[in-house]
Design an enzyme around this catalytic site. Sequence first.
Site, mmCIF file in Angstrom:
data_model
loop_
_atom_site.group_PDB
_atom_site.id
_atom_site.type_symbol
_atom_site.label_atom_id
_atom_site.label_comp_id
_atom_site.label_asym_id
_atom_site.label_seq_id
_atom_site.Cartn_x
_atom_site.Cartn_y
_atom_site.Cartn_z
ATOM 1 N N HIS A 1 -6.897 -5.917 2.175
ATOM 2 C CA HIS A 1 -5.734 -5.379 2.881
ATOM 3 C C HIS A 1 -5.181 -6.467 3.799
ATOM 4 C CE1 HIS A 1 -6.790 -0.966 2.234
ATOM 5 N NE2 HIS A 1 -7.956 -1.524 2.004
ATOM 6 N N HIS B 1 -10.358 -5.474 -3.341
ATOM 7 C CA HIS B 1 -9.022 -5.711 -2.795
ATOM 8 C C HIS B 1 -9.121 -6.079 -1.333
ATOM 9 C CE1 HIS B 1 -9.978 -1.398 -2.435
ATOM 10 N NE2 HIS B 1 -9.297 -1.428 -1.295
ATOM 11 N N ASN C 1 -12.825 -3.335 2.416
ATOM 12 C CA ASN C 1 -13.812 -2.263 2.490
ATOM 13 C C ASN C 1 -14.711 -2.294 1.265
ATOM 14 O OD1 ASN C 1 -12.684 -1.128 4.888
ATOM 15 N ND2 ASN C 1 -11.058 -0.208 3.665
ATOM 16 N N ASP D 1 0.844 -1.194 0.000
ATOM 17 C CA ASP D 1 0.000 0.000 0.000
ATOM 18 C C ASP D 1 0.886 1.253 0.000
ATOM 19 O OD1 ASP D 1 -3.206 0.512 1.013
ATOM 20 O OD2 ASP D 1 -1.805 2.193 1.075
ATOM 21 N N ILE D 2 0.502 2.218 -0.808
ATOM 22 C CA ILE D 2 1.305 3.434 -0.952
ATOM 23 C C ILE D 2 1.276 4.285 0.321
ATOM 24 C CG2 ILE D 2 -0.439 5.002 -1.912
ATOM 25 C CD1 ILE D 2 1.647 5.649 -4.136
ATOM 26 N N GLU E 1 -12.071 3.368 -1.123
ATOM 27 C CA GLU E 1 -11.570 4.462 -1.962
ATOM 28 C C GLU E 1 -11.380 4.024 -3.404
ATOM 29 O OE1 GLU E 1 -7.873 5.900 -0.376
ATOM 30 O OE2 GLU E 1 -8.733 6.136 1.623
ATOM 31 N N VAL E 2 -10.915 2.808 -3.586
ATOM 32 C CA VAL E 2 -10.596 2.334 -4.941
ATOM 33 C C VAL E 2 -11.615 1.255 -5.334
ATOM 34 C CG1 VAL E 2 -8.841 1.285 -6.417
ATOM 35 C CG2 VAL E 2 -8.150 2.813 -4.551
HETATM 36 P P1 5GP Z 1 -9.753 1.243 0.313
HETATM 37 O O1 5GP Z 1 -10.021 2.447 1.152
HETATM 38 O O2 5GP Z 1 -10.356 1.364 -1.057
HETATM 39 O O3 5GP Z 1 -10.104 -0.054 1.001
HETATM 40 O O4 5GP Z 1 -8.176 1.170 0.159
HETATM 41 C C1 5GP Z 1 -7.483 1.672 -0.936
HETATM 42 C C2 5GP Z 1 -6.017 1.642 -0.581
HETATM 43 O O5 5GP Z 1 -5.271 1.830 -1.759
HETATM 44 C C3 5GP Z 1 -5.583 2.731 0.395
HETATM 45 O O6 5GP Z 1 -5.033 2.128 1.562
HETATM 46 C C4 5GP Z 1 -4.552 3.556 -0.381
HETATM 47 O O7 5GP Z 1 -3.468 3.962 0.416
HETATM 48 C C5 5GP Z 1 -4.123 2.585 -1.466
HETATM 49 N N1 5GP Z 1 -3.719 3.222 -2.718
HETATM 50 C C6 5GP Z 1 -4.371 4.220 -3.363
HETATM 51 N N2 5GP Z 1 -3.723 4.532 -4.512
HETATM 52 C C7 5GP Z 1 -2.647 3.699 -4.569
HETATM 53 C C8 5GP Z 1 -1.591 3.545 -5.516
HETATM 54 O O8 5GP Z 1 -1.514 4.227 -6.541
HETATM 55 N N3 5GP Z 1 -0.661 2.597 -5.241
HETATM 56 C C9 5GP Z 1 -0.705 1.812 -4.124
HETATM 57 N N4 5GP Z 1 0.253 0.908 -3.951
HETATM 58 N N5 5GP Z 1 -1.708 1.934 -3.205
HETATM 59 C C10 5GP Z 1 -2.643 2.868 -3.428
#
Ligand code: 5GP
Length: 124
Positions: free
Chosen positions: A106, A104, A91, A33-34, A99-100
């Site tokens: 984690h 996925h 999530n 994760d970034i 967010e994405v």
């Molecule tokens: P969500 O909130 O959708 O469950 O988690 C999305 C995750 O993707 C976040 O923890 C965020 O830090 C990570 N993320 C967002 N953009 C990127 C990216 O471009 N590269 C990587 N490696 N992680 C990302």
Amino acid sequence: MTYDTNNIFAKILRGEIPCKKIYEDDFALAFYDIHPAAPTHALVIPKGAYENHEAFTANASDEAMAGFSRAIGKVATMIGVTEGGYRLIANSGANGGQEVPHYHVHILGGGRLGPMMAGTLNSD
Ligand code: 5GP
């Protein structure tokens, strides 16, 4: 909800955006994760176009689901969190804080994690 083919993880899968890759097979890609929320924080994504867990489980083949699930286990072992323990989170949607919009999971570990829920429920 229609799958957005331009979401950031779709771009990572297509190789249009780099990632710090941990593992890849026919069913999954795993990378760090970034913005890590734990000392060790990996993401595992399926290779197909699924926006969340229910889309994945409704539409993916049994082979794809088994392969994805096995990949999570392999990645947890590879990143060294299995002995100390770790947490899996998926999530979904606005209430889940997704967010994405590409399914996925984690993998969080590498140290003692805080309580499962950071905040309290609110009504907005
Ligand atoms: P969500 O909130 O959708 O469950 O988690 C999305 C995750 O993707 C976040 O923890 C965020 O830090 C990570 N993320 C967002 N953009 C990127 C990216 O471009 N590269 C990587 N490696 N992680 C990302």
